[in-house]
Enzyme design. Structure first.
Site, PDB file in Angstrom:
ATOM      1  N   ASP A  29       0.859  -1.060  -0.090  1.00 22.42           N
ATOM      2  CA  ASP A  29      -0.060   0.102   0.180  1.00 22.42           C
ATOM      3  C   ASP A  29       0.921   1.120   0.197  1.00 22.42           C
ATOM      4  O   ASP A  29       1.898   1.079   0.449  1.00 22.42           O
ATOM      5  CB  ASP A  29      -0.762  -0.087   1.174  1.00 22.42           C
ATOM      6  CG  ASP A  29      -2.097   0.829   1.000  1.00 22.42           C
ATOM      7  OD1 ASP A  29      -3.190   0.317   0.634  1.00 22.42           O
ATOM      8  OD2 ASP A  29      -2.050   2.239   1.094  1.00 22.42           O
ATOM      9  N   GLU A  41     -14.912  -8.549  -7.817  1.00 26.01           N
ATOM     10  CA  GLU A  41     -15.154  -8.959  -6.282  1.00 26.01           C
ATOM     11  C   GLU A  41     -16.541  -8.506  -5.775  1.00 26.01           C
ATOM     12  O   GLU A  41     -17.021  -7.428  -6.225  1.00 26.01           O
ATOM     13  CB  GLU A  41     -14.289  -8.019  -5.116  1.00 26.01           C
ATOM     14  CG  GLU A  41     -14.207  -8.675  -4.153  1.00 26.01           C
ATOM     15  CD  GLU A  41     -13.736 -10.141  -3.971  1.00 26.01           C
ATOM     16  OE1 GLU A  41     -14.496 -10.948  -3.759  1.00 26.01           O
ATOM     17  OE2 GLU A  41     -12.535 -10.408  -4.407  1.00 26.01           O
ATOM     18  N   GLU A 100     -18.938  -5.033   2.693  1.00 27.01           N
ATOM     19  CA  GLU A 100     -18.291  -4.796   3.799  1.00 27.01           C
ATOM     20  C   GLU A 100     -19.059  -5.227   4.987  1.00 27.01           C
ATOM     21  O   GLU A 100     -20.193  -5.100   5.148  1.00 27.01           O
ATOM     22  CB  GLU A 100     -18.270  -3.192   3.838  1.00 27.01           C
ATOM     23  CG  GLU A 100     -17.094  -2.719   3.129  1.00 27.01           C
ATOM     24  CD  GLU A 100     -16.823  -1.169   3.108  1.00 27.01           C
ATOM     25  OE1 GLU A 100     -17.107  -0.547   4.293  1.00 27.01           O
ATOM     26  OE2 GLU A 100     -16.414  -0.684   1.972  1.00 27.01           O
ATOM     27  N   GLY A 110     -35.299   2.946   3.281  1.00 22.86           N
ATOM     28  CA  GLY A 110     -34.405   3.688   4.228  1.00 22.86           C
ATOM     29  C   GLY A 110     -33.920   4.841   3.707  1.00 22.86           C
ATOM     30  O   GLY A 110     -34.650   5.492   3.027  1.00 22.86           O
ATOM     31  N   GLY A 145     -25.394   3.847   0.397  1.00 25.21           N
ATOM     32  CA  GLY A 145     -24.271   4.478   0.694  1.00 25.21           C
ATOM     33  C   GLY A 145     -23.289   3.704   0.386  1.00 25.21           C
ATOM     34  O   GLY A 145     -23.037   2.590  -0.305  1.00 25.21           O
ATOM     35  N   CYS A 162     -19.189   1.633  -2.913  1.00 24.71           N
ATOM     36  CA  CYS A 162     -19.417   0.983  -3.857  1.00 24.71           C
ATOM     37  C   CYS A 162     -20.789   1.450  -4.876  1.00 24.71           C
ATOM     38  O   CYS A 162     -20.701   1.883  -6.125  1.00 24.71           O
ATOM     39  CB  CYS A 162     -19.752  -0.403  -3.887  1.00 24.71           C
ATOM     40  SG  CYS A 162     -18.250  -1.108  -2.886  1.00 24.71           S
ATOM     41  N   LYS A 194     -20.684   5.196  -6.209  1.00 26.53           N
ATOM     42  CA  LYS A 194     -19.692   5.494  -7.453  1.00 26.53           C
ATOM     43  C   LYS A 194     -20.030   4.497  -8.578  1.00 26.53           C
ATOM     44  O   LYS A 194     -19.877   5.070  -9.592  1.00 26.53           O
ATOM     45  CB  LYS A 194     -18.284   4.966  -6.665  1.00 26.53           C
ATOM     46  CG  LYS A 194     -17.189   4.678  -7.553  1.00 26.53           C
ATOM     47  CD  LYS A 194     -15.966   4.429  -6.791  1.00 26.53           C
ATOM     48  CE  LYS A 194     -15.778   2.982  -6.468  1.00 26.53           C
ATOM     49  NZ  LYS A 194     -15.346   2.041  -7.555  1.00 26.53           N
ATOM     50  N   ARG A 244     -17.833   6.527   3.790  1.00 31.57           N
ATOM     51  CA  ARG A 244     -17.834   7.008   2.706  1.00 31.57           C
ATOM     52  C   ARG A 244     -19.343   6.994   2.263  1.00 31.57           C
ATOM     53  O   ARG A 244     -19.999   6.013   2.228  1.00 31.57           O
ATOM     54  CB  ARG A 244     -16.926   6.076   1.535  1.00 31.57           C
ATOM     55  CG  ARG A 244     -15.516   6.336   1.722  1.00 31.57           C
ATOM     56  CD  ARG A 244     -14.667   5.663   0.967  1.00 31.57           C
ATOM     57  NE  ARG A 244     -14.340   4.456   1.462  1.00 31.57           N
ATOM     58  CZ  ARG A 244     -13.655   3.283   0.781  1.00 31.57           C
ATOM     59  NH1 ARG A 244     -13.042   3.584  -0.156  1.00 31.57           N
ATOM     60  NH2 ARG A 244     -13.729   2.149   1.351  1.00 31.57           N
TER      61      ARG A 244
HETATM   62  C1  UGA Z   1     -21.852  -3.622  -2.165  1.00 31.16           C
HETATM   63  C2  UGA Z   1     -22.308  -4.811  -2.575  1.00 31.16           C
HETATM   64  O1  UGA Z   1     -23.296  -5.625  -1.917  1.00 31.16           O
HETATM   65  C3  UGA Z   1     -21.254  -5.967  -2.978  1.00 31.16           C
HETATM   66  O2  UGA Z   1     -21.572  -7.214  -3.612  1.00 31.16           O
HETATM   67  C4  UGA Z   1     -20.172  -5.490  -3.760  1.00 31.16           C
HETATM   68  O3  UGA Z   1     -19.036  -6.262  -3.860  1.00 31.16           O
HETATM   69  C5  UGA Z   1     -19.612  -4.063  -3.197  1.00 31.16           C
HETATM   70  O4  UGA Z   1     -20.870  -3.329  -2.985  1.00 31.16           O
HETATM   71  C6  UGA Z   1     -18.573  -3.651  -3.982  1.00 31.16           C
HETATM   72  O5  UGA Z   1     -18.744  -3.232  -5.067  1.00 31.16           O
HETATM   73  O6  UGA Z   1     -17.215  -3.738  -3.413  1.00 31.16           O
HETATM   74  P1  UGA Z   1     -21.274  -2.674   0.256  1.00 31.16           P
HETATM   75  O7  UGA Z   1     -21.141  -1.506  -0.192  1.00 31.16           O
HETATM   76  O8  UGA Z   1     -20.230  -3.144   1.186  1.00 31.16           O
HETATM   77  O9  UGA Z   1     -21.249  -3.898  -1.004  1.00 31.16           O
HETATM   78  O10 UGA Z   1     -22.838  -2.588   0.903  1.00 31.16           O
HETATM   79  P2  UGA Z   1     -24.116  -3.271   1.221  1.00 31.16           P
HETATM   80  O11 UGA Z   1     -24.304  -4.189   2.155  1.00 31.16           O
HETATM   81  O12 UGA Z   1     -24.447  -3.873  -0.162  1.00 31.16           O
HETATM   82  O13 UGA Z   1     -24.880  -2.058   1.254  1.00 31.16           O
HETATM   83  C7  UGA Z   1     -24.824  -0.959   0.218  1.00 31.16           C
HETATM   84  C8  UGA Z   1     -25.889   0.120   0.916  1.00 31.16           C
HETATM   85  O14 UGA Z   1     -27.102  -0.050   0.751  1.00 31.16           O
HETATM   86  C9  UGA Z   1     -25.924   0.655   2.404  1.00 31.16           C
HETATM   87  O15 UGA Z   1     -25.780   1.978   2.592  1.00 31.16           O
HETATM   88  C10 UGA Z   1     -27.101  -0.140   2.734  1.00 31.16           C
HETATM   89  O16 UGA Z   1     -27.711   0.579   3.775  1.00 31.16           O
HETATM   90  C11 UGA Z   1     -28.018   0.107   1.551  1.00 31.16           C
HETATM   91  N1  UGA Z   1     -29.296  -0.825   1.733  1.00 31.16           N
HETATM   92  C12 UGA Z   1     -28.939  -2.288   1.348  1.00 31.16           C
HETATM   93  C13 UGA Z   1     -30.460  -0.383   1.706  1.00 31.16           C
HETATM   94  O17 UGA Z   1     -30.584   0.648   1.721  1.00 31.16           O
HETATM   95  N2  UGA Z   1     -31.471  -1.160   1.586  1.00 31.16           N
HETATM   96  C14 UGA Z   1     -31.034  -2.509   1.474  1.00 31.16           C
HETATM   97  O18 UGA Z   1     -32.327  -3.603   1.265  1.00 31.16           O
HETATM   98  C15 UGA Z   1     -29.915  -2.929   0.991  1.00 31.16           C
END
Ligand code: UGA
Length: 439
Positions: free
Chosen positions: A37, A153, A157, A255, A259, A262, A265, A329
């Protein structure tokens, strides 16, 4: 975990949420891994035995595999013996919405000294077509013999280790059969089907999966707004809708919007990619618009309930973009804090793991170490992150701390009838509001 045959010397560029998890998991699978890194404090922390990001299970995985894991700041050292290089650097959005690939190119430039290199594998989320450009860059720098693959991937998170070791599928976009087989070998011990395809299709799978999940969330939030207007209850609607096996229950939680590093962006990057190809993508634009609206709508609804926010004290409960991570983020809480401050409210915030933040809007808020401190004499509270601490809180006691118990539950964490019984005026997303009974 089964030992692979053979074990490879792997170098991972980037010790963030993707790279560090991938590095630790490849070590767990039996490979010898170097993680590089550019941030000295990150590498110093790893050398000192601490893990610079909050990810359940990661510290234990790193501790268990120290003999096979090395960390360095030095790119030359990192590539010297590497057989396979994984690119796991961030690709943040530029002002135009396109992904900034400068960190990816810096990695490719660092590979010229890699005399044992067999393959370069892209894990960073990149625009479709990047593989072709990387191939040309490798050829131009005397690395025509080095294979190239895309291996996106899908880890989320907060559950990244589990997602990496037990994924639904492993997507491999390969230039040729040799590198496809190499990637299958590297994942030996992971029980998941390998989907092997061309590089461009693999790049597109990643963007498609994230955009479709984001679409499901925004669609649900649109239906939630309609529920509010018509008296229906989104939790009942999504529960029954999601029981249709063709739709499924996932990513239908109404909700404050999505955010994180991923979805926001990647949805903007996919829209930019479409525009660059001469296509409009109105459906994706609507998904993004709905998501931008969600946190702002919540503040407007709270302001309406309180008859204005100027001079009011609002407790903002939860700051991270979702529970189980310390990642801020694109957290909806940041927009909410900004809007509350702009409307003249005094903002007290609480979060169990969010880092101390010294920039705006957080610099103008008061950070409280405990929930009760945040709620003391508050005019209202707003739940921005569904931390289990909030589900399990003693809300009867919390009501006695607040000036007037008004709660906006931005994540539909609590039960409206129960909250009314405890004396709250309780607003949530897509469910009928309940109001404190007059004494
Ligand atoms: C997301 C994807 O779920 C992963 O499969 C992917 O690998 C990752 O991006 C990436 O591109 O690296 P992540 O950003 O860690 O993963 O988070 P999520 O658990 O998917 O949640 C994303 C956002 O959606 C959160 O703010 C969560 O609160 C919101 N969310 C999720 C909702 O508002 N409603 C839902 O039903 C589910």
């Amino acid at each position: 975990m089964n030992q692979p045959s053979p074990a490879y010397r792997v170098t991972v560029f980037g010790a963030g949420y993707i790279g560090l998890v991938a590095g630790a998991c490849f070590a767990e699978l039996g490979h010898s891994v170097t993680v590089r890194d550019i941030q000295p404090e990150r590498i110093a922390a790893l050398h000192a035995g601490s893990v610079p990001i909050y990810e359940p299970g990661l510290a234990a995985l790193i501790a268990r595999n120290t003999a096979r894991l090395h960390f360095t700041l030095d790119a030359e050292e990192a590539v010297r013996d590497a057989e396979v290089v994984f690119v796991c650097v961030d690709t943040p959005p530029m002002a135009s919405g396109d992904a900034d690939l400068s960190r990816v190119w810096a990695v490719i430039e660092a590979l010229t000294e890699a005399t044992h290199l067999t393959a370069v594998v892209m894990k960073s989320t990149v625009p479709v077509g990047t593989g072709t450009r990387v191939r040309k860059a490798l050829d131009a720098s005397g690395l025509a013999h080095v294979h190239y693959a895309s291996n996106p991937e899908f880890t989320a998170e907060g559950r990244a280790v589990e997602d990496f070791l037990r994924p639904d599928r492993i997507v491999i976009g390969a230039d040729d059969d040799t590198v496809a087989k190499l990637l299958v070998d590297l994942h030996h011990g992971v029980d998941a089907p390998a989907e092997i395809m061309d590089v461009a299709s693999a790049e597109m799978v990643k963007l498609t999966a994230n955009a479709l999940l984001a679409t499901k969330i925004s669609f649900t939030n649109e239906i939630a707004a309609l529920c509010e207007a018509t008296g229906a209850d989104i939790t009942k609607v999504t529960r029954a809708t999601g029981m249709d096996h063709r739709l499924g229950p996932h990513f239908m939680q109404a909700g404050l919007g999505y955010g994180g590093s991923c979805f926001p962006k990647d949805s903007r990057a996919l829209r930019a990619l479409a525009s660059n190809a001469g296509h409009t993508f109105p459906l994706l634009s609507a998904v993004i618009d709905v998501n931008d609206l969600q946190p702002r709508r919540s503040v407007k609804r709270l302001a309406h309930e309180l008859g204005g926010l100027a001079g009011r004290t609002v407790a903002l409960l939860g700051m991270t973009f979702k529970p189980g991570t310390d990642d801020m983020r694109e957290a909806p809480s940041t927009v909410i804090a900004s809007r509350l401050l702009a409307e003249g409210a005094h903002v007290r915030c609480w979060d169990p793991v969010a880092p101390d933040l010294h920039h705006e809007p957080w610099a103008s808020t008061d950070r409280c170490a405990d929930l009760h401190g945040a709620l003391a004499d508050a005019d209202a509270a707003l739940i921005a992150t569904e931390w289990p601490h909030l589900r399990e809180a003693d809300w009867r006691h919390c009501a006695t701390l607040m000036r007037a118990p008004v709660l906006f539950d931005g994540r539909n964490l609590l039960d409206p009838d129960h909250m009314r019984d405890l004396g709250y005026t309780y607003l949530s997303v897509g469910r009928p509001p309940v109001r404190r009974q007059a004494p």
